[in-house]
Design a protein around this motif. Structure first.
Motif, PDB file in Angstrom:
ATOM      1  N   HIS A  63       0.833  -1.210   0.000  1.00  0.00           N
ATOM      2  CA  HIS A  63       0.000   0.000   0.000  1.00  0.00           C
ATOM      3  C   HIS A  63       0.861   1.250   0.000  1.00  0.00           C
ATOM      4  O   HIS A  63       1.831   1.356   0.752  1.00  0.00           O
ATOM      5  N   CYS A  64       0.486   2.225  -0.846  1.00  0.00           N
ATOM      6  CA  CYS A  64       1.159   3.527  -0.907  1.00  0.00           C
ATOM      7  C   CYS A  64       0.254   4.592  -0.308  1.00  0.00           C
ATOM      8  O   CYS A  64      -0.900   4.742  -0.724  1.00  0.00           O
ATOM      9  N   ASN A  65       0.779   5.351   0.631  1.00  0.00           N
ATOM     10  CA  ASN A  65       0.085   6.511   1.185  1.00  0.00           C
ATOM     11  C   ASN A  65       0.702   7.741   0.530  1.00  0.00           C
ATOM     12  O   ASN A  65       1.855   8.087   0.781  1.00  0.00           O
ATOM     13  N   PHE A  66      -0.063   8.404  -0.325  1.00  0.00           N
ATOM     14  CA  PHE A  66       0.462   9.533  -1.092  1.00  0.00           C
ATOM     15  C   PHE A  66       0.341  10.868  -0.360  1.00  0.00           C
ATOM     16  O   PHE A  66       0.721  11.907  -0.891  1.00  0.00           O
ATOM     17  N   SER A  67      -0.216  10.853   0.827  1.00  0.00           N
ATOM     18  CA  SER A  67      -0.338  12.064   1.662  1.00  0.00           C
ATOM     19  C   SER A  67      -1.060  13.194   0.934  1.00  0.00           C
ATOM     20  O   SER A  67      -0.692  14.360   1.051  1.00  0.00           O
ATOM     21  N   SER A  93       4.184  -1.167   3.317  1.00  0.00           N
ATOM     22  CA  SER A  93       3.594   0.156   3.074  1.00  0.00           C
ATOM     23  C   SER A  93       4.683   1.209   3.043  1.00  0.00           C
ATOM     24  O   SER A  93       5.805   1.005   3.533  1.00  0.00           O
ATOM     25  N   ILE A  94       4.345   2.345   2.452  1.00  0.00           N
ATOM     26  CA  ILE A  94       5.256   3.480   2.389  1.00  0.00           C
ATOM     27  C   ILE A  94       4.421   4.747   2.315  1.00  0.00           C
ATOM     28  O   ILE A  94       3.291   4.743   1.790  1.00  0.00           O
ATOM     29  N   THR A  95       4.968   5.839   2.852  1.00  0.00           N
ATOM     30  CA  THR A  95       4.306   7.143   2.796  1.00  0.00           C
ATOM     31  C   THR A  95       5.159   8.094   1.982  1.00  0.00           C
ATOM     32  O   THR A  95       6.362   8.232   2.215  1.00  0.00           O
ATOM     33  N   PHE A  96       4.540   8.741   0.997  1.00  0.00           N
ATOM     34  CA  PHE A  96       5.241   9.674   0.110  1.00  0.00           C
ATOM     35  C   PHE A  96       4.762  11.101   0.348  1.00  0.00           C
ATOM     36  O   PHE A  96       3.596  11.334   0.676  1.00  0.00           O
ATOM     37  N   ASN A  97       5.660  12.061   0.130  1.00  0.00           N
ATOM     38  CA  ASN A  97       5.266  13.465   0.010  1.00  0.00           C
ATOM     39  C   ASN A  97       5.116  13.732  -1.484  1.00  0.00           C
ATOM     40  O   ASN A  97       6.030  14.222  -2.145  1.00  0.00           O
ATOM     41  N   THR A  98       3.970  13.364  -2.018  1.00  0.00           N
ATOM     42  CA  THR A  98       3.749  13.393  -3.461  1.00  0.00           C
ATOM     43  C   THR A  98       3.786  14.815  -4.020  1.00  0.00           C
ATOM     44  O   THR A  98       4.328  15.048  -5.113  1.00  0.00           O
ATOM     45  N   LEU A  99       3.210  15.758  -3.300  1.00  0.00           N
ATOM     46  CA  LEU A  99       3.182  17.135  -3.769  1.00  0.00           C
ATOM     47  C   LEU A  99       4.600  17.686  -3.928  1.00  0.00           C
ATOM     48  O   LEU A  99       4.931  18.320  -4.930  1.00  0.00           O
ATOM     49  N   GLU A 100       5.431  17.433  -2.942  1.00  0.00           N
ATOM     50  CA  GLU A 100       6.814  17.923  -2.998  1.00  0.00           C
ATOM     51  C   GLU A 100       7.571  17.283  -4.168  1.00  0.00           C
ATOM     52  O   GLU A 100       8.300  17.951  -4.901  1.00  0.00           O
TER      53      GLU A 100
END
Length: 458
Positions: A63-67, A93-100
């Motif tokens: 699972h990807c958490n795109f924040s 799972s992993i959490t990304f700062n997609t906007l940045e």
């Protein structure tokens, strides 16, 4: 691999049976494959988890958490994590700062999320030895992708929708419609979360989904089934075309030092030369309109340039040359004094050797060597690339000639003209390396000391 149901699931069992039949028919999974499921928490991916859990296929959940959705993103991850634990399967799972990331890369948020997701899935599958990655794209997604591609002027491959398999990525739900998936989720009480952005018409895909496709279904109640058959035919047609394109590439295209060339005569001899040109050039990011303009120029004067974001195409007399942008964009200049014996430059090296004129001379067999009158040279000499407007007096002539005209007479391809080195003494060109020396600097009976210069291309 014989895949079986490990539970007798009713109601909703029909989708489970179709799922296993689809895997078998298309040979998507075989022994000893282990599958990493990309699960967002939405209905499609959660149904995919349920279908895999009812089979004998070993799998894990990623699972990807795109924040991008605040607390909703956290709740999505919590649902997927709890599902994995309840099934006693591995969870990653992993959490990304997609906007940045999108701002750093200068790409859209959707592109950023896709890039981050697939790169991480590939790394995770490799690290934990999963041979396949499964995404939950279904038939409706594939139809929408085809319509988007159609609006953008796609080629035949784009009309095939989402590929069933791409490398180690499989789409095991492409047989199922969104409605079938939702009915299955309701019947089997599959928990899922709804991304509110999918209900908005901000993006083209959602506008097609909510506004255009319902109208098409009204016109043709069998729209989805008919489109499913159409996508299968387009896939087969695209594969047939790809075989023919690869065959014609072997006939029409040749590798070159800085790129590739297309032989115009061979291209025009194909059954569909304009289509072939597009297929040859699309991997170099040339658009359809640019390919069309290039095709129209094949009977025009040589030298016209066409550009993609990564390459340029040069229409020469009987060939089209494709070279990367910036390949020839350097302006190096090198000073050579009377004691220089060797000089390395991009793509070649030069050697220099002095000799006494009363020695027995061996005249060069080709233009890769130059015999020059040492005493006529003004040191330091300058070695540089040929420039527009350069002139000199070729050996055996009295008047000056443009180097560009000399190279044209020798049928030097246009894109290689910019790669030619010249040796300069004072303000005069002494030698067009690999082509001709200047008549003013030739060896004569009065010569007492000479310079032998050679170019060796690497």
């Amino acid at each position: 691999m014989q895949i079986q149901l490990i539970e007798n699931m009713t109601p909703g069992g029909n989708l489970s049976e179709k799922f296993l039949a689809f895997l078998e028919e298309n040979q998507l999974v075989s022994n000893p494959d282990r599958v990493l499921l990309a699960v967002s928490g939405g209905v499609d991916s959660m149904v995919m988890v349920r279908l895999f859990s009812q089979s004998s296929i070993p799998f894990a959940i990623a699972h990807c958490n795109f924040s991008l959705r605040g607390q909703d993103s956290e709740l999505d991850m919590e649902l997927v994590k709890n599902t994995a634990h309840s099934l006693k399967v591995p969870f990653y799972s992993i959490t990304f700062n997609t906007l940045e990331y999108s701002q750093e890369q200068g790409i859209s948020i959707q592109e950023a999320a896709r890039e981050l997701r697939y790169n991480w899935l590939a790394d995770t599958a490799k690290a934990h030895q999963y041979s396949l990655i499964a995404t939950a794209h279904h038939l409706d997604d594939s139809i929408e992708t085809m319509l988007i591609n159609l609006l953008r002027g796609t080629g035949l491959r784009g009309l095939a929708g989402i590929p069933l398999k791409n490398g180690n990525i499989i789409r095991p739900l492409l047989f199922a419609t969104r409605e079938e998936i939702e009915v299955f989720a309701d019947q089997q009480q599959v928990g899922f979360r709804t991304d509110i952005s999918n209900l908005q018409d901000k993006y083209l895909r959602n506008r097609l989904r909510h506004q255009i496709i319902p109208i098409l279904k009204e016109i043709d109640p069998g729209f989805e089934q008919n489109m499913g058959s159409f996508l299968v035919r387009m896939k087969a047609s695209a594969e047939f075309l790809e075989q023919e394109v690869n065959h014609q590439k072997a006939i029409c295209m040749n590798p070159e030092k800085n790129g590739v060339s297309i032989r115009i005569e061979k291209l025009l001899a194909t059954s569909s030369p304009q289509l072939m040109l597009y297929e040859f050039l699309k991997n170099y990011h040339f658009s359809g309109p640019v390919c069309e303009d290039l095709f129209k120029s094949l009977n025009a004067q040589a030298g016209k340039l066409f550009f993609s974001k990564t390459h340029k195409a040069i229409k020469d007399r009987d060939q089209i040359f494709i070279v990367p942008l910036g390949q020839d964009a350097f302006e190096q200049e090198y000073a050579i004094d009377s004691t220089t014996s060797r000089l390395e430059v991009p793509g070649a090296f030069f050697t220099f050797e002095t000799f006494n004129a009363d020695e027995k001379l061996e005249w060069p067999e080709n233009e890769s060597s130059a015999l020059l009158d040492f005493d006529r040279l003004q040191f330091p000499l300058l070695l540089r690339k040929v420039k527009s407007g350069d002139r000199f007096v070729p050996l055996g002539m009295k008047g000056k000639k443009k180097i560009n005209d000399l190279l044209t007479d020798e049928k030097t391809p246009i894109h290689l003209k910019q790669e030619v080195w010249v040796l300069v003494s004072g303000n005069e060109i002494v030698w067009v390396a690999g082509h001709r020396i200047s008549n003013h600097f030739r060896i004569t009976p009065a010569t007492r000391k000479g310079l032998l210069a050679k170019i060796v291309k690497s």
